[in-house]
Scaffold this motif. Structure first.
Motif, PDB file in Angstrom:
ATOM      1  N   ALA A  76       8.656  -0.342  28.865  1.00  0.00           N
ATOM      2  CA  ALA A  76       9.216   0.880  28.635  1.00  0.00           C
ATOM      3  C   ALA A  76       8.606   1.812  28.974  1.00  0.00           C
ATOM      4  CB  ALA A  76       9.763   0.907  27.219  1.00  0.00           C
ATOM      5  N   GLN A 129      10.760  -4.274  39.126  1.00  0.00           N
ATOM      6  CA  GLN A 129      11.028  -4.267  37.763  1.00  0.00           C
ATOM      7  C   GLN A 129       9.841  -3.852  36.764  1.00  0.00           C
ATOM      8  OE1 GLN A 129      14.368  -4.563  36.709  1.00  0.00           O
ATOM      9  NE2 GLN A 129      14.150  -3.873  34.696  1.00  0.00           N
ATOM     10  N   LYS A 149      24.765   1.838  18.696  1.00  0.00           N
ATOM     11  CA  LYS A 149      23.489   1.928  19.663  1.00  0.00           C
ATOM     12  C   LYS A 149      22.400   2.914  18.799  1.00  0.00           C
ATOM     13  CE  LYS A 149      22.998   1.229  24.070  1.00  0.00           C
ATOM     14  NZ  LYS A 149      23.058   1.494  25.366  1.00  0.00           N
ATOM     15  N   VAL A 176      17.883  -3.728  23.675  1.00  0.00           N
ATOM     16  CA  VAL A 176      18.747  -3.708  24.733  1.00  0.00           C
ATOM     17  C   VAL A 176      18.042  -2.373  25.729  1.00  0.00           C
ATOM     18  CG1 VAL A 176      20.890  -4.235  23.976  1.00  0.00           C
ATOM     19  CG2 VAL A 176      20.381  -1.875  23.807  1.00  0.00           C
ATOM     20  N   THR A 177      16.740  -2.135  25.717  1.00  0.00           N
ATOM     21  CA  THR A 177      16.114  -1.084  26.339  1.00  0.00           C
ATOM     22  C   THR A 177      16.192  -1.415  27.611  1.00  0.00           C
ATOM     23  OG1 THR A 177      14.745  -0.803  24.606  1.00  0.00           O
ATOM     24  CG2 THR A 177      13.802   0.196  26.699  1.00  0.00           C
ATOM     25  N   GLU A 178      16.447  -0.634  28.536  1.00  0.00           N
ATOM     26  CA  GLU A 178      16.547  -1.000  29.846  1.00  0.00           C
ATOM     27  C   GLU A 178      15.009  -0.412  30.420  1.00  0.00           C
ATOM     28  OE1 GLU A 178      19.951   0.773  32.137  1.00  0.00           O
ATOM     29  OE2 GLU A 178      21.478  -0.191  30.730  1.00  0.00           O
ATOM     30  N   GLN A 238      12.672   2.976  22.035  1.00  0.00           N
ATOM     31  CA  GLN A 238      13.516   2.058  22.213  1.00  0.00           C
ATOM     32  C   GLN A 238      15.077   1.914  22.162  1.00  0.00           C
ATOM     33  OE1 GLN A 238      11.354  -1.368  23.378  1.00  0.00           O
ATOM     34  NE2 GLN A 238      10.576   0.560  24.296  1.00  0.00           N
ATOM     35  N   GLU A 239      15.854   1.265  22.742  1.00  0.00           N
ATOM     36  CA  GLU A 239      17.231   1.374  22.277  1.00  0.00           C
ATOM     37  C   GLU A 239      17.661   0.014  21.679  1.00  0.00           C
ATOM     38  OE1 GLU A 239      19.395   2.389  25.665  1.00  0.00           O
ATOM     39  OE2 GLU A 239      19.244   4.670  25.350  1.00  0.00           O
ATOM     40  N   GLY A 242      14.399  -0.472  33.647  1.00  0.00           N
ATOM     41  CA  GLY A 242      14.277   0.301  35.021  1.00  0.00           C
ATOM     42  C   GLY A 242      13.197  -0.386  35.909  1.00  0.00           C
ATOM     43  N   LYS A 243      13.205   0.502  37.000  1.00  0.00           N
ATOM     44  CA  LYS A 243      12.311  -0.169  38.365  1.00  0.00           C
ATOM     45  C   LYS A 243      11.606   1.066  38.673  1.00  0.00           C
ATOM     46  CE  LYS A 243      15.536  -3.411  39.990  1.00  0.00           C
ATOM     47  NZ  LYS A 243      16.457  -4.195  41.310  1.00  0.00           N
TER      48      LYS A 243
END
Length: 268
Positions: free
Chosen positions: A215, A211, A238, A201-203, A220-221, A205-206
């Motif tokens: 990563a 986008q 998490k 579920v890694t975000e 990582q998440e 980001g921008k």
């Protein structure tokens, strides 16, 4: 006649030849799957004795005349006893074939290749191909069964899995327990040995309004989907883990990773 400890003599119809391309002989390396390729032959002579331990139980007895699957690199001049008869260490014998059935030895199992459907990308069509990621378990050794591999499992495997071999009219891969990353059973992902399963579920980001496509670092998440044999983790927790030593897969359009507990940096 008997051969030295843990060594057999095997008899084959033809001798292994090094690949020859444009007049040059090529030597197999650890990165060439042909190193693990197999041949079928017969047991010619038994060893004086076999070393037995909990890790090597020898639950299948090999007799003179038995048809076996073994590593093709055995059939080199350095191992030759006489024409088409070669010295073969026990660990290079992978299975017994009896009445058109395959009986894997020790940590070996056999899997059937799975065909991945081709896709259309724009005006291009990608043809169907044999998957280099998953296969269906066809037959397992006693050791593999006790370790959690079942016939019919869909297994995710490492890229150093074997070239296929034809046994009793079926095209099969020979694999070892170390090749297994994770398992799909009854339509669900399940863990194997000391691994646990997380959904990534890694975000990303921008950067400005764009986008990211990767990563920002190696961490990582993921959400724990199956905690395997790690008692301190709860499904739904998490965790943050090192991507570089995780094994990522795509399953039903989502990204998952099979990881070991030591891969986890922290949990939230």
């Amino acid at each position: 006649m008997r051969v030295s400890k843990d060594t057999f003599l095997v008899e084959v119809q033809d001798q292994f030849q090094r690949p020859n391309i444009a007049g040059f002989d090529f030597i197999d390396t650890d990165y060439n799957p042909k190193l693990l390729a197999t041949k079928i032959g017969k047991i010619h002579t038994l060893p004086i004795t076999l070393t037995t331990s909990d890790a090597v139980p020898h639950n299948i007895k090999l007799e003179v005349g038995a048809t076996v699957v073994f590593n093709h690199m055995v059939c080199q001049d350095k191992n030759k006893f006489q024409e088409n008869i070669f010295f073969c260490d026990y660990f290079n014998i992978y299975a017994l074939i009896l009445d058109d059935k395959v009986f894997p030895l020790e940590e070996v199992f056999f899997a059937e290749p799975i065909i991945e459907n081709g896709v259309d990308i724009g005006c291009f069509h990608v043809e169907d191909k044999v998957s280099d990621k998953i296969a269906k378990v066809f037959e397992v050794s006693k050791v593999c069964a006790e370790s959690g591999i079942q016939k019919g499992d869909i297994i995710f495997f490492t890229k150093n899995a074997d070239y296929p071999i034809e046994i009793a009219g079926k095209e099969l891969y020979k694999m070892h327990l170390r090749n297994v990353i994770g398992i799909e059973r009854d339509g669900k992902l399940t863990c194997f040995r000391n691994k646990l399963l997380v959904k990534n579920v890694t975000e990303l980001g921008k950067v400005g309004d764009i986008q990211r496509i990767y990563a920002h670092n190696s961490l990582q998440e993921g959400i724990v989907v199956n905690s395997g044999n790690v008692p301190d983790l709860i499904v739904g927790e998490k965790v943050t883990y090192f991507e570089a030593i995780a094994t990522a897969i795509t399953w039903k359009g989502e990204s998952y990773s099979f990881i070991q507990e030591e891969n986890i940096k922290w949990k939230q």
